[in-house]
Design a protein around this motif. Structure first.
Motif, PDB file in Angstrom:
ATOM      1  N   LEU A 190      17.939  14.189   1.630  1.00  0.00           N
ATOM      2  CA  LEU A 190      17.973  13.247   0.509  1.00  0.00           C
ATOM      3  C   LEU A 190      17.817  11.803   0.983  1.00  0.00           C
ATOM      4  N   LYS A 191      18.417  11.514   2.126  1.00  0.00           N
ATOM      5  CA  LYS A 191      18.319  10.149   2.662  1.00  0.00           C
ATOM      6  C   LYS A 191      16.866   9.821   3.019  1.00  0.00           C
ATOM      7  N   TYR A 192      16.196  10.769   3.662  1.00  0.00           N
ATOM      8  CA  TYR A 192      14.778  10.544   3.983  1.00  0.00           C
ATOM      9  C   TYR A 192      13.956  10.392   2.691  1.00  0.00           C
ATOM     10  N   LYS A 193      14.245  11.274   1.758  1.00  0.00           N
ATOM     11  CA  LYS A 193      13.500  11.266   0.486  1.00  0.00           C
ATOM     12  C   LYS A 193      13.672   9.929  -0.247  1.00  0.00           C
ATOM     13  N   ASN A 194      14.901   9.427  -0.245  1.00  0.00           N
ATOM     14  CA  ASN A 194      15.182   8.155  -0.930  1.00  0.00           C
ATOM     15  C   ASN A 194      14.563   6.963  -0.219  1.00  0.00           C
ATOM     16  N   ALA A 195      14.160   7.155   1.024  1.00  0.00           N
ATOM     17  CA  ALA A 195      13.597   6.027   1.785  1.00  0.00           C
ATOM     18  C   ALA A 195      12.072   5.960   1.683  1.00  0.00           C
ATOM     19  N   ILE A 196      11.490   6.842   0.882  1.00  0.00           N
ATOM     20  CA  ILE A 196      10.027   6.801   0.719  1.00  0.00           C
ATOM     21  C   ILE A 196       9.663   5.506  -0.006  1.00  0.00           C
ATOM     22  N   SER A 197       8.858   4.692   0.661  1.00  0.00           N
ATOM     23  CA  SER A 197       8.457   3.409   0.058  1.00  0.00           C
ATOM     24  C   SER A 197       7.179   2.939   0.743  1.00  0.00           C
ATOM     25  N   ASN A 198       6.538   1.959   0.125  1.00  0.00           N
ATOM     26  CA  ASN A 198       5.265   1.462   0.664  1.00  0.00           C
ATOM     27  C   ASN A 198       5.408   1.019   2.116  1.00  0.00           C
ATOM     28  N   GLY A 199       4.543   1.516   2.977  1.00  0.00           N
ATOM     29  CA  GLY A 199       4.508   1.073   4.371  1.00  0.00           C
ATOM     30  C   GLY A 199       5.611   1.642   5.251  1.00  0.00           C
ATOM     31  N   ALA A 200       6.361   2.624   4.752  1.00  0.00           N
ATOM     32  CA  ALA A 200       7.489   3.158   5.539  1.00  0.00           C
ATOM     33  C   ALA A 200       7.023   3.821   6.830  1.00  0.00           C
ATOM     34  N   GLU A 255      -0.039   8.359   0.753  1.00  0.00           N
ATOM     35  CA  GLU A 255      -0.877   8.952   1.780  1.00  0.00           C
ATOM     36  C   GLU A 255      -0.100   8.897   3.098  1.00  0.00           C
ATOM     37  N   ILE A 256      -0.148   9.989   3.870  1.00  0.00           N
ATOM     38  CA  ILE A 256       0.530  10.006   5.170  1.00  0.00           C
ATOM     39  C   ILE A 256      -0.518   9.780   6.259  1.00  0.00           C
ATOM     40  N   VAL A 257      -0.320   8.733   7.036  1.00  0.00           N
ATOM     41  CA  VAL A 257      -1.309   8.339   8.044  1.00  0.00           C
ATOM     42  C   VAL A 257      -0.619   8.121   9.400  1.00  0.00           C
ATOM     43  N   THR A 258      -1.423   7.924  10.440  1.00  0.00           N
ATOM     44  CA  THR A 258      -0.829   7.606  11.748  1.00  0.00           C
ATOM     45  C   THR A 258      -0.389   6.135  11.747  1.00  0.00           C
ATOM     46  N   VAL A 259       0.397   5.765  12.747  1.00  0.00           N
ATOM     47  CA  VAL A 259       0.865   4.378  12.817  1.00  0.00           C
ATOM     48  C   VAL A 259      -0.317   3.412  12.945  1.00  0.00           C
ATOM     49  N   THR A 260      -1.290   3.786  13.776  1.00  0.00           N
ATOM     50  CA  THR A 260      -2.467   2.917  13.951  1.00  0.00           C
ATOM     51  C   THR A 260      -3.186   2.712  12.612  1.00  0.00           C
ATOM     52  N   GLN A 261      -3.295   3.781  11.836  1.00  0.00           N
ATOM     53  CA  GLN A 261      -3.951   3.642  10.524  1.00  0.00           C
ATOM     54  C   GLN A 261      -3.075   2.835   9.571  1.00  0.00           C
ATOM     55  N   LEU A 262      -1.781   3.069   9.623  1.00  0.00           N
ATOM     56  CA  LEU A 262      -0.858   2.359   8.722  1.00  0.00           C
ATOM     57  C   LEU A 262      -0.933   0.855   8.950  1.00  0.00           C
ATOM     58  N   LEU A 263      -1.007   0.473  10.222  1.00  0.00           N
ATOM     59  CA  LEU A 263      -0.996  -0.954  10.567  1.00  0.00           C
ATOM     60  C   LEU A 263      -2.399  -1.526  10.669  1.00  0.00           C
ATOM     61  N   GLU A 321       0.822  -1.218   0.000  1.00  0.00           N
ATOM     62  CA  GLU A 321       0.000   0.000   0.000  1.00  0.00           C
ATOM     63  C   GLU A 321       0.852   1.262   0.000  1.00  0.00           C
ATOM     64  N   LYS A 322       0.398   2.249  -0.752  1.00  0.00           N
ATOM     65  CA  LYS A 322       1.163   3.508  -0.835  1.00  0.00           C
ATOM     66  C   LYS A 322       0.801   4.418   0.338  1.00  0.00           C
ATOM     67  N   LYS A 323       1.173   3.948   1.514  1.00  0.00           N
ATOM     68  CA  LYS A 323       0.937   4.718   2.735  1.00  0.00           C
ATOM     69  C   LYS A 323       2.215   4.739   3.551  1.00  0.00           C
ATOM     70  N   VAL A 324       2.466   5.862   4.233  1.00  0.00           N
ATOM     71  CA  VAL A 324       3.609   5.945   5.140  1.00  0.00           C
ATOM     72  C   VAL A 324       3.170   6.660   6.419  1.00  0.00           C
ATOM     73  N   ALA A 325       3.984   6.520   7.479  1.00  0.00           N
ATOM     74  CA  ALA A 325       3.701   7.216   8.738  1.00  0.00           C
ATOM     75  C   ALA A 325       4.935   8.006   9.163  1.00  0.00           C
ATOM     76  N   LEU A 326       4.685   9.193   9.728  1.00  0.00           N
ATOM     77  CA  LEU A 326       5.769  10.008  10.296  1.00  0.00           C
ATOM     78  C   LEU A 326       5.697   9.865  11.811  1.00  0.00           C
ATOM     79  N   THR A 327       6.827   9.560  12.439  1.00  0.00           N
ATOM     80  CA  THR A 327       6.830   9.430  13.903  1.00  0.00           C
ATOM     81  C   THR A 327       7.913  10.338  14.492  1.00  0.00           C
ATOM     82  N   PHE A 328       7.584  10.914  15.656  1.00  0.00           N
ATOM     83  CA  PHE A 328       8.509  11.819  16.350  1.00  0.00           C
ATOM     84  C   PHE A 328       8.718  11.307  17.768  1.00  0.00           C
ATOM     85  N   ASP A 329       9.983  11.150  18.145  1.00  0.00           N
ATOM     86  CA  ASP A 329      10.329  10.533  19.438  1.00  0.00           C
ATOM     87  C   ASP A 329      10.911  11.526  20.445  1.00  0.00           C
ATOM     88  N   ASP A 330      10.817  11.123  21.689  1.00  0.00           N
ATOM     89  CA  ASP A 330      11.522  11.739  22.838  1.00  0.00           C
ATOM     90  C   ASP A 330      10.874  13.003  23.394  1.00  0.00           C
TER      91      ASP A 330
END
Ligand SMILES: [Zn+2]
Length: 223
Positions: A171-181, A211-219, A31-40
């Motif tokens: 660039l590293k983040y950009k290159n890592a865009i992939s399904n389910g990231a 599509e950018i979704v939350t982790v709960t939505q992604l999984l 699926e063409k969905k990814v999630a952004l997570t922020f820690d700490d």
């Protein structure tokens, strides 16, 4: 032969516990969905990150440290009020890779539950996703977490704690865009590098049709 088969069975069985429903480092690779997570956090970068996410109309998942929530309760409320997902990053960021005391399991349990309790008291919500410090995800931590109904969530890509120029990091983040990231970034320090490219990175993700979704939505976790 029978012994080998039996050993193989237990090996696969254990693997299914580790890689099964309670531990994830990425979503569905079809699926063409990814999630952004922020820690700490919440911390010094949180407000800026919230502004960018609002401007780009994106919801993210914040793995908050119990101690950061205690230090910055108003910021934690801002994250919640903005509609983002709040997750548990334990209370004090103990590195369980190097924790050698005999009470390790009990300590892991306490770290999750102490953060859960702080988040419950300050934000009024119950967390059910946990990420251990440094992504500690082994059979012991996964079992402790699942005992309390938690999913252990790691990431498929993150590099913002490493020393490199912002454009190289981008660039590293950009290159890592992939399904389910599942992307990992941090909001406790100022994190000026991530803030400098987060908006563009979100545009890149969208422009590639994700599509950018939350982790709960992604999984597709049903609470
Ligand atoms: Zn952390």
């Amino acid at each position: 032969m029978k012994k080998i088969l039996l050993a193989l069975f237990f090996c696969l069985f254990n693997l299914s516990i580790i890689q099964g429903r309670t531990f994830y480092a990425n979503g569905n690779k079809l699926e063409k969905k990814v999630a952004l997570t922020f820690d700490d956090g919440p911390g010094k970068a949180t407000k800026k990150i919230l502004e960018i996410l609002k401007e780009k109309e994106v919801k993210a998942t914040f793995f908050m440290l119990g101690v950061s929530v205690v230090d910055n309760p108003a910021l934690a409320k801002m994250v919640l009020d903005a509609g983002h997902e709040i997750a548990n990053h334990t209370y004090g960021h103990i590195n369980f890779y190097s924790y050698k005391n005999e009470d390790k399991n009990l300590k892991m349990e306490r770290e999750i539950l102490k953060a859960e309790s702080v988040i419950k008291n300050i934000l009024g919500i119950k967390t059910f996703l946990v990420r251990f410090a440094h992504g500690y995800a082994k059979q012991d931590s996964i079992q402790v977490a699942s005992k309390w109904g938690y999913y252990v969530i790691n990431w498929s890509f993150g590099t913002d704690w490493q020393s490199m120029p912002a454009n190289e990091m981008y660039l590293k983040y950009k290159n890592a865009i992939s399904n389910g990231a599942i992307f990992l970034m941090h909001d406790l320090s100022k994190n000026e590098k991530v803030i400098s490219f987060l908006g563009d990175f979100i545009d890149d993700i969208k422009n590639k049709g994700y599509e950018i979704v939350t982790v709960t939505q992604l999984l597709d976790i049903k609470i």
